[in-house]
Scaffold this active site. Structure first.
Site, PDB file in Angstrom:
ATOM      1  N   GLY A   8      70.913  10.092  19.163  1.00 43.57           N
ATOM      2  CA  GLY A   8      70.562   9.981  17.604  1.00 43.57           C
ATOM      3  C   GLY A   8      71.756   9.958  16.627  1.00 43.57           C
ATOM      4  O   GLY A   8      72.923   9.707  16.920  1.00 43.57           O
ATOM      5  N   ASN A   9      71.266   9.889  15.335  1.00 44.41           N
ATOM      6  CA  ASN A   9      72.465   9.701  14.369  1.00 44.41           C
ATOM      7  C   ASN A   9      73.577  10.911  14.309  1.00 44.41           C
ATOM      8  O   ASN A   9      74.650  10.652  14.146  1.00 44.41           O
ATOM      9  CB  ASN A   9      71.661   9.741  12.922  1.00 44.41           C
ATOM     10  CG  ASN A   9      70.986   8.464  12.678  1.00 44.41           C
ATOM     11  OD1 ASN A   9      71.624   7.289  12.679  1.00 44.41           O
ATOM     12  ND2 ASN A   9      69.687   8.576  12.403  1.00 44.41           N
ATOM     13  N   SER A  10      73.072  12.052  14.707  1.00 47.41           N
ATOM     14  CA  SER A  10      74.116  13.180  14.683  1.00 47.41           C
ATOM     15  C   SER A  10      74.415  13.769  15.936  1.00 47.41           C
ATOM     16  O   SER A  10      75.382  14.416  16.060  1.00 47.41           O
ATOM     17  CB  SER A  10      73.694  14.178  13.629  1.00 47.41           C
ATOM     18  OG  SER A  10      72.459  14.606  13.742  1.00 47.41           O
ATOM     19  N   LYS A  13      70.571  14.284  22.594  1.00 51.47           N
ATOM     20  CA  LYS A  13      69.883  15.054  23.625  1.00 51.47           C
ATOM     21  C   LYS A  13      69.608  14.673  24.820  1.00 51.47           C
ATOM     22  O   LYS A  13      69.372  13.322  24.619  1.00 51.47           O
ATOM     23  CB  LYS A  13      68.512  15.274  22.531  1.00 51.47           C
ATOM     24  CG  LYS A  13      68.588  16.182  21.506  1.00 51.47           C
ATOM     25  CD  LYS A  13      67.710  15.972  20.261  1.00 51.47           C
ATOM     26  CE  LYS A  13      67.730  14.749  19.676  1.00 51.47           C
ATOM     27  NZ  LYS A  13      66.989  14.380  18.544  1.00 51.47           N
ATOM     28  N   GLY A  94      62.589   1.812  15.686  1.00 47.59           N
ATOM     29  CA  GLY A  94      63.551   2.738  16.110  1.00 47.59           C
ATOM     30  C   GLY A  94      62.964   3.107  17.670  1.00 47.59           C
ATOM     31  O   GLY A  94      61.806   3.349  17.632  1.00 47.59           O
ATOM     32  N   ASP A  96      63.461   5.955  19.323  1.00 50.16           N
ATOM     33  CA  ASP A  96      62.955   7.251  19.094  1.00 50.16           C
ATOM     34  C   ASP A  96      61.600   7.469  18.619  1.00 50.16           C
ATOM     35  O   ASP A  96      60.918   8.306  19.177  1.00 50.16           O
ATOM     36  CB  ASP A  96      63.890   7.752  18.363  1.00 50.16           C
ATOM     37  CG  ASP A  96      64.236   7.498  17.040  1.00 50.16           C
ATOM     38  OD1 ASP A  96      63.822   6.301  16.740  1.00 50.16           O
ATOM     39  OD2 ASP A  96      64.868   8.344  16.078  1.00 50.16           O
ATOM     40  N   ASP A 117      58.291  13.096  13.097  1.00 50.02           N
ATOM     41  CA  ASP A 117      59.678  13.673  13.383  1.00 50.02           C
ATOM     42  C   ASP A 117      60.547  13.710  12.388  1.00 50.02           C
ATOM     43  O   ASP A 117      61.205  12.929  11.533  1.00 50.02           O
ATOM     44  CB  ASP A 117      60.234  12.196  14.481  1.00 50.02           C
ATOM     45  CG  ASP A 117      61.480  12.588  15.002  1.00 50.02           C
ATOM     46  OD1 ASP A 117      62.152  13.650  14.874  1.00 50.02           O
ATOM     47  OD2 ASP A 117      61.631  11.891  16.014  1.00 50.02           O
ATOM     48  N   THR A 174      68.924  28.909  -9.414  1.00 50.16           N
ATOM     49  CA  THR A 174      69.057  27.429  -9.124  1.00 50.16           C
ATOM     50  C   THR A 174      69.061  27.386  -7.691  1.00 50.16           C
ATOM     51  O   THR A 174      68.462  26.121  -7.012  1.00 50.16           O
ATOM     52  CB  THR A 174      70.416  26.785  -9.532  1.00 50.16           C
ATOM     53  OG1 THR A 174      70.224  27.301 -11.190  1.00 50.16           O
ATOM     54  CG2 THR A 174      70.566  25.452  -9.149  1.00 50.16           C
TER      55      THR A 174
END
Length: 251
Positions: A8-10, A13, A94, A96, A117, A174
């Site tokens: 994935g991007n980060s 797995k 994609g 995925d 997802d 906030t």
């Protein structure tokens, strides 16, 4: 034993699975290299492998997988899959998302499916009971929403939320206002898709997956207005990749 890799991007797995669909082990890597592939093959009796990536895959990783596997699948838009792909531009879909659709269909073969997802982006995908991937939508993920609130304003802070944190209905400061606005906003978005889908088909099942799924799942399941079951499947993409690998081994 099958080696299934979802890059994935980060993070990457990885799962070790059997042809019967049993998961033997799974891992998460911040970075994934050919040395990691070699180590997995040395530790486990892996015979076949598949890799899917939303980023550029290192050639050394592909070469090592191809060399060490009896059957290797580099998953792309040309790879045969056990569902029909009705996307207008399959080369831009994609992998995925398609793998998650295959995974959900393998778990619930006779239903219409909504697959959500919740990762770096949140994707909403639809698969018919007849086994056709119809299409889907892409929206900003949780981290992206928190980050853009901070970057696009002058005074709002960057908020981080723990997945076990109890999110208030309305923030009284906030920080809580941002946390509730983002997480509840996504939960209401999910419920909106489920409601809309229920108006289109008589029966359907919703699957939720992705690293940020735990942040939103309870806010959906506890809703009094949304009675449909929502199934959380942490490894939905990896389950789909395993089925795609098996499908290609048999073809």
């Amino acid at each position: 034993m099958n080696l299934c890799i979802d890059q994935g991007n980060s993070r990457t797995k990885v799962a070790l699975m059997t042809d019967e669909g049993k998961m033997i082990n799974h891992f998460i890597y911040k970075t994934f290299s050919s040395a990691d592939v070699e180590r997995l093959f040395d530790l486990y009796p892996i015979t076949d492998s598949i890799i899917s990536s939303v980023i550029n895959i290192e050639p050394a990783v592909v070469n090592t997988l191809n060399r060490r596997s009896q059957h290797f699948v580099l998953f792309d838009h040309m790879t045969p899959v056990p569902i029909r792909n009705g996307y207008d531009t399959p080369e831009t879909l994609g992998q995925d998302r398609l793998a998650a659709a295959v995974g959900a269909k393998s778990l619930c073969p006779d239903e219409n499916l909504l697959i959500i997802d919740a990762g770096s982006a949140i994707t909403y995908d639809f698969v018919s009971a007849e086994g056709e991937y119809i299409g889907g939508n892409i929206a900003p993920g949780l981290k992206m929403r928190f980050t853009m609130l901070q970057r696009m304003t002058k005074k709002l802070p960057l908020v981080e939320v723990d997945e076990s944190e109890l999110i208030p209905l309305f923030g009284k400061n906030t920080r809580d206002a941002i946390a509730a606005g983002v997480i509840r906003g996504v939960a209401y978005e999910v419920k909106g898709y489920m409601r809309t889908f229920s108006e289109k088909v008589t029966h359907f099942q919703t699957y939720l997956t992705g690293g940020n799924a735990p942040y939103i799942i309870n806010n959906v399941r506890n809703s009094r207005t949304e009675k449909r079951e929502l199934r959380y499947e942490k490894h939905l993409v990896l389950i789909g990749l395993n089925h795609i690998l098996i499908y290609n081994k048999k073809s």
